[in-house]
Design a protein around this motif. Sequence first.
Motif, PDB file in Angstrom:
ATOM      1  N   ASN A  54       0.820  -1.201   0.000  1.00  0.00           N
ATOM      2  CA  ASN A  54       0.000   0.000   0.000  1.00  0.00           C
ATOM      3  C   ASN A  54       0.858   1.258   0.000  1.00  0.00           C
ATOM      4  OD1 ASN A  54      -1.550  -2.275   1.445  1.00  0.00           O
ATOM      5  ND2 ASN A  54      -3.171  -0.800   1.039  1.00  0.00           N
ATOM      6  N   ASP A  57      -3.496   5.034   1.146  1.00  0.00           N
ATOM      7  CA  ASP A  57      -4.748   4.272   1.013  1.00  0.00           C
ATOM      8  C   ASP A  57      -4.830   3.518  -0.307  1.00  0.00           C
ATOM      9  OD1 ASP A  57      -5.644   5.188   3.465  1.00  0.00           O
ATOM     10  OD2 ASP A  57      -6.633   6.956   2.604  1.00  0.00           O
ATOM     11  N   LYS A  58      -3.819   3.642  -1.139  1.00  0.00           N
ATOM     12  CA  LYS A  58      -3.842   3.035  -2.475  1.00  0.00           C
ATOM     13  C   LYS A  58      -3.175   1.668  -2.460  1.00  0.00           C
ATOM     14  CE  LYS A  58      -2.382   3.970  -7.247  1.00  0.00           C
ATOM     15  NZ  LYS A  58      -1.641   4.922  -8.125  1.00  0.00           N
ATOM     16  N   HIS A  86       1.456  -2.684  -9.336  1.00  0.00           N
ATOM     17  CA  HIS A  86       1.032  -1.539 -10.142  1.00  0.00           C
ATOM     18  C   HIS A  86       2.186  -1.093 -11.045  1.00  0.00           C
ATOM     19  CE1 HIS A  86      -0.593   2.325 -11.298  1.00  0.00           C
ATOM     20  NE2 HIS A  86      -1.742   2.030 -10.703  1.00  0.00           N
TER      21      HIS A  86
END
Length: 351
Positions: A54, A57-58, A86
């Motif tokens: 993380n 909050d992502k 990601h």
Amino acid sequence: MVEYHTYTIADVKAWLYSNKDNGLSEAVISKIRANAIVHNPYVEDNMVVVVSANDGDKVVGFTAMFPEHLVRPDVWLTVPTTLYAHPDYAGEFIGYYVSKALHDTADGRLVIGTDLAKETILIDKLLGLKADTFSRKRIILRRTIHWDTFRHILSSFFEPIRLVRQHTKIRRILKSIPADLELEYSNFIDAEMYNFIVNHSVDSMFVRSQEMLNWILSFPFGVEAPLISYIRPQNAFASQTTQRKRVLFKVYISKKLVGICMIDSTCGNSNVRMLYTETQYADSVYKILLQHVMRMKTKTLHSLYVDFNEFIKNAGVSLKMYDEPLVFTHPESLVLNHNKQLQGMDGDMFA
């Protein structure tokens, strides 16, 4: 700054069944996959099964796993079943670190990987695993005709002729199915089935436990969602698709069990997940398996089974057949024999 979090079975249960806000969400793991994992026959409440990365909050990365105890060879496994990083965080080596967390919490179990992307293969090698490649066939039975080029337009006129020829060949094959052949469909592995699997697995790479096979059948990682356009976006391993079907059946000839087959089909893409046969009746089992595949309106069929693939080739019912390498990663201590048969749902290939 990227932070890493591990979640146990107890954490997953608290999120799923008590709505506890503990950092888990469907951005990390779908509820359907999480529910399946907590019902795995070998989990314990303190076992780590999910890792997330993380940035505030992502959610920028995640992985999950399930444990397994093989009957042959007699080993305990950790089987990763998702891995995502990601792309904006490529320099953070997120895939490596979430995978390493599962290795570090494996508690003596051997970590394996099946049917992997090239990025995952590289990570597994960095973590000390060996990569073995097996041959799987991608068999094109039907095709979608596009009208964007002259060649495609020309193909569209010949396609009905090809389909008539294919159906004629299939009808001829099916006429030779023994008159006393019978089927029994099931959604679980009973004692008769499991004894047949064990007794006909001398050439199989692995033998799974009856409990594990029934867990796979009882808790699929995906469900059918007819109105998928209404579904909220999930993670890269979404658990819902417009068409999903699983068929498991026994084949009897003269009241004798001679074969067990399982097929998964998603939106015209089918996989032979399980195939065990009595050698002298294998041809009849292959014919009834082909009939199922066609009845399920399969466009593309994936199969690891050499003899069945040869049957399809000789039958002349496919448009094309391609080799698609399947990579299996494993510790050096788990020796893989390339002369042995991988089943189409070994590891997490059933997912």
